[in-house]
Design a protein around this motif. Structure first.
Motif, PDB file in Angstrom:
ATOM      1  N   PRO A   1       0.804  -1.231   0.000  1.00  0.00           N
ATOM      2  CA  PRO A   1       0.000   0.000   0.000  1.00  0.00           C
ATOM      3  C   PRO A   1       0.829   1.270   0.000  1.00  0.00           C
ATOM      4  O   PRO A   1       0.441   2.265  -0.617  1.00  0.00           O
ATOM      5  N   VAL A   2       1.982   1.246   0.664  1.00  0.00           N
ATOM      6  CA  VAL A   2       2.845   2.426   0.673  1.00  0.00           C
ATOM      7  C   VAL A   2       3.357   2.706  -0.735  1.00  0.00           C
ATOM      8  O   VAL A   2       3.309   3.843  -1.222  1.00  0.00           O
ATOM      9  N   ALA A   3       3.839   1.662  -1.400  1.00  0.00           N
ATOM     10  CA  ALA A   3       4.322   1.831  -2.777  1.00  0.00           C
ATOM     11  C   ALA A   3       3.186   2.242  -3.706  1.00  0.00           C
ATOM     12  O   ALA A   3       3.382   3.049  -4.621  1.00  0.00           O
ATOM     13  N   LEU A   4       1.989   1.717  -3.453  1.00  0.00           N
ATOM     14  CA  LEU A   4       0.843   2.021  -4.318  1.00  0.00           C
ATOM     15  C   LEU A   4       0.393   3.465  -4.152  1.00  0.00           C
ATOM     16  O   LEU A   4       0.238   4.206  -5.135  1.00  0.00           O
ATOM     17  N   PHE A   5       0.194   3.895  -2.911  1.00  0.00           N
ATOM     18  CA  PHE A   5      -0.344   5.231  -2.683  1.00  0.00           C
ATOM     19  C   PHE A   5       0.660   6.331  -3.010  1.00  0.00           C
ATOM     20  O   PHE A   5       0.264   7.433  -3.393  1.00  0.00           O
ATOM     21  N   CYS A   6       1.957   6.050  -2.849  1.00  0.00           N
ATOM     22  CA  CYS A   6       2.968   7.068  -3.137  1.00  0.00           C
ATOM     23  C   CYS A   6       3.540   6.959  -4.553  1.00  0.00           C
ATOM     24  O   CYS A   6       4.054   7.939  -5.082  1.00  0.00           O
ATOM     25  N   GLY A   7       3.449   5.782  -5.162  1.00  0.00           N
ATOM     26  CA  GLY A   7       3.997   5.602  -6.497  1.00  0.00           C
ATOM     27  C   GLY A   7       2.989   5.790  -7.604  1.00  0.00           C
ATOM     28  O   GLY A   7       3.361   5.950  -8.774  1.00  0.00           O
ATOM     29  N   ASP A   8       1.711   5.777  -7.237  1.00  0.00           N
ATOM     30  CA  ASP A   8       0.659   5.897  -8.243  1.00  0.00           C
ATOM     31  C   ASP A   8       0.101   7.315  -8.308  1.00  0.00           C
ATOM     32  O   ASP A   8      -0.989   7.540  -8.803  1.00  0.00           O
ATOM     33  N   THR A   9       0.832   8.276  -7.793  1.00  0.00           N
ATOM     34  CA  THR A   9       0.311   9.640  -7.696  1.00  0.00           C
ATOM     35  C   THR A   9       0.586  10.441  -8.961  1.00  0.00           C
ATOM     36  O   THR A   9      -0.309  10.697  -9.756  1.00  0.00           O
ATOM     37  N   VAL A  10       1.829  10.830  -9.149  1.00  0.00           N
ATOM     38  CA  VAL A  10       2.190  11.646 -10.310  1.00  0.00           C
ATOM     39  C   VAL A  10       2.141  10.820 -11.588  1.00  0.00           C
ATOM     40  O   VAL A  10       1.658  11.286 -12.625  1.00  0.00           O
TER      41      VAL A  10
ATOM     42  N   PHE B   1       7.704   7.497  -4.710  1.00  0.00           N
ATOM     43  CA  PHE B   1       7.372   8.852  -5.130  1.00  0.00           C
ATOM     44  C   PHE B   1       8.381   9.368  -6.150  1.00  0.00           C
ATOM     45  O   PHE B   1       8.005  10.001  -7.145  1.00  0.00           O
ATOM     46  N   TRP B   2       9.648   9.118  -5.914  1.00  0.00           N
ATOM     47  CA  TRP B   2      10.685   9.544  -6.869  1.00  0.00           C
ATOM     48  C   TRP B   2      10.493   8.853  -8.220  1.00  0.00           C
ATOM     49  O   TRP B   2      10.542   9.500  -9.272  1.00  0.00           O
ATOM     50  N   LEU B   3      10.231   7.547  -8.204  1.00  0.00           N
ATOM     51  CA  LEU B   3      10.001   6.825  -9.453  1.00  0.00           C
ATOM     52  C   LEU B   3       8.743   7.330 -10.153  1.00  0.00           C
ATOM     53  O   LEU B   3       8.679   7.350 -11.384  1.00  0.00           O
ATOM     54  N   SER B   4       7.751   7.757  -9.374  1.00  0.00           N
ATOM     55  CA  SER B   4       6.514   8.266  -9.956  1.00  0.00           C
ATOM     56  C   SER B   4       6.742   9.544 -10.751  1.00  0.00           C
ATOM     57  O   SER B   4       6.017   9.832 -11.698  1.00  0.00           O
ATOM     58  N   THR B   5       7.759  10.324 -10.363  1.00  0.00           N
ATOM     59  CA  THR B   5       8.070  11.549 -11.099  1.00  0.00           C
ATOM     60  C   THR B   5       8.978  11.283 -12.296  1.00  0.00           C
ATOM     61  O   THR B   5       9.185  12.183 -13.115  1.00  0.00           O
ATOM     62  N   ARG B   6       9.489  10.064 -12.393  1.00  0.00           N
ATOM     63  CA  ARG B   6      10.426   9.743 -13.466  1.00  0.00           C
ATOM     64  C   ARG B   6       9.793   8.940 -14.600  1.00  0.00           C
ATOM     65  O   ARG B   6      10.425   8.752 -15.641  1.00  0.00           O
ATOM     66  N   THR B   7       8.595   8.424 -14.387  1.00  0.00           N
ATOM     67  CA  THR B   7       7.983   7.565 -15.387  1.00  0.00           C
ATOM     68  C   THR B   7       6.523   7.936 -15.574  1.00  0.00           C
ATOM     69  O   THR B   7       5.897   8.528 -14.684  1.00  0.00           O
ATOM     70  N   ASP B   8       5.979   7.574 -16.733  1.00  0.00           N
ATOM     71  CA  ASP B   8       4.562   7.776 -17.006  1.00  0.00           C
ATOM     72  C   ASP B   8       3.758   6.501 -16.753  1.00  0.00           C
ATOM     73  O   ASP B   8       2.551   6.476 -16.998  1.00  0.00           O
ATOM     74  N   ALA B   9       4.426   5.452 -16.269  1.00  0.00           N
ATOM     75  CA  ALA B   9       3.765   4.174 -16.025  1.00  0.00           C
ATOM     76  C   ALA B   9       3.610   3.953 -14.521  1.00  0.00           C
ATOM     77  O   ALA B   9       4.611   3.706 -13.832  1.00  0.00           O
ATOM     78  N   PRO B  10       2.396   4.044 -13.976  1.00  0.00           N
ATOM     79  CA  PRO B  10       2.205   3.838 -12.534  1.00  0.00           C
ATOM     80  C   PRO B  10       2.699   2.473 -12.060  1.00  0.00           C
ATOM     81  O   PRO B  10       3.291   2.365 -10.986  1.00  0.00           O
TER      82      PRO B  10
END
Length: 295
Positions: A103-112, A206-215
């Motif tokens: 859930p931590v990876a999901l909620f923070c990685g699926d944002t941007v 979160f950092w990976l979420s800002t680097r990719t367009d793939a959640p």
């Protein structure tokens, strides 16, 4: 694509700035929270976390309860059915290593990344929402939902365990017991440390979420790298170098369930996790500020 700055109170707005524009009032947290709350994956994750205590209680009911008589040492799992507090501690033990990472990876990685995948990110910034404001809003909401997930599991487990095994002291595997009145604050402290220890996963996602367009890439990358950290921690040949791995301290919360509260391991683990998280979040803000947004 950046937003124009606002004028000081009483001063004329700069050219190109709408009258009354306030960057700090764009994308309110409640709006972002409602958007995330309405998403299906939020309910699916909440359902999975809430179901785990019922599944574990059913397994104990079918199997007749844990039995550590064949072992030379008693573990937390062996005391799971001693009381509701023991059952909650056991659920935390079996989920802290991996399940609570998701859930931590999901909620923070699926944002941007999700905004980029929907091609709505550039429209948010053109609203105009300043880039830093967008990231802070999404990070705050992601961390809030992650904390809620951390609290949901032990709360449901405590309720299920109390209903199934009664309300009583927390029996310690090392011998002795914590009174029921002391067990709940100690469990709360353990949950708090688990959340802090997961900040590094949150920062990475979160950092990976800002680097990719793939959640899925951001979420899967954070989970995968967390698993790699667990594998490296199992390599005893690394010696003291393992202390620099967040995974090395992920079960330090067990020190909160000792007759005498031990802070050493939790303090070191929290310091390592917060340090990594701050670095990763700083990289996310720095990279996103310079990124050419085309999604």
């Amino acid at each position: 694509m950046t937003a124009p700055t606002t004028a000081p109170p009483g001063a004329a707005a700069p050219a190109g700035t709408a009258p009354g524009y306030r960057p700090g009032r764009t994308l309110p947290l409640r709006v972002e929270a409602l958007r995330q709350l309405k998403r299906r994956r939020t309910y699916v994750m909440a359902g999975l976390l809430a179901a785990l205590p019922f599944v574990l209680a059913l397994a104990f009911w079918i199997g007749g309860g844990p039995d550590g008589r064949g072992n030379n040492r008693i573990t937390l799992m062996d005391t799971a059915t001693a009381s509701g507090a023991n059952f909650a501690a056991t659920c935390l033990f079996v989920s802290a290593g991996f399940l609570l990472v998701v859930p931590v990876a999901l909620f923070c990685g699926d944002t941007v990344a999700s905004e980029a995948s929907w091609s709505s990110l550039r429209y948010l910034l053109a609203a105009p929402v300043p880039r830093a404001r967008l990231l802070w809003s999404k990070l705050a909401v992601g961390l809030a939902f992650s904390a809620a997930a951390m609290v949901l599991l032990p709360l449901v487990a405590l309720a299920v365990g109390t209903a199934a095994y009664g309300w009583g002291p927390l029996q310690l595997p090392t011998g002795g017991a914590l009174p029921a009145g002391d067990a709940v604050p100690r469990l709360a402290l353990a949950v708090g440390f688990v959340f802090v220890s997961q900040l590094v996963t949150a920062g990475l996602a979160f950092w990976l979420s800002t680097r990719t367009d793939a959640p899925l890439g951001a979420v899967g990358g954070a989970v995968g790298l967390t698993i790699i950290g667990n594998v490296l921690d199992a390599v005893t040949a690394l010696g003291d170098w393992r202390e620099f791995l967040p995974a090395h301290w992920q079960f330090a919360w067990a020190d909160a369930l000792q007759p005498q509260l031990e802070w050493g391991g939790m303090a070191k683990g929290a310091a390592v996790s917060v340090t990594y998280a701050l670095i990763l979040v700083a990289l996310a803000f720095r990279g996103f500020a310079r990124k050419d947004i085309v999604s």
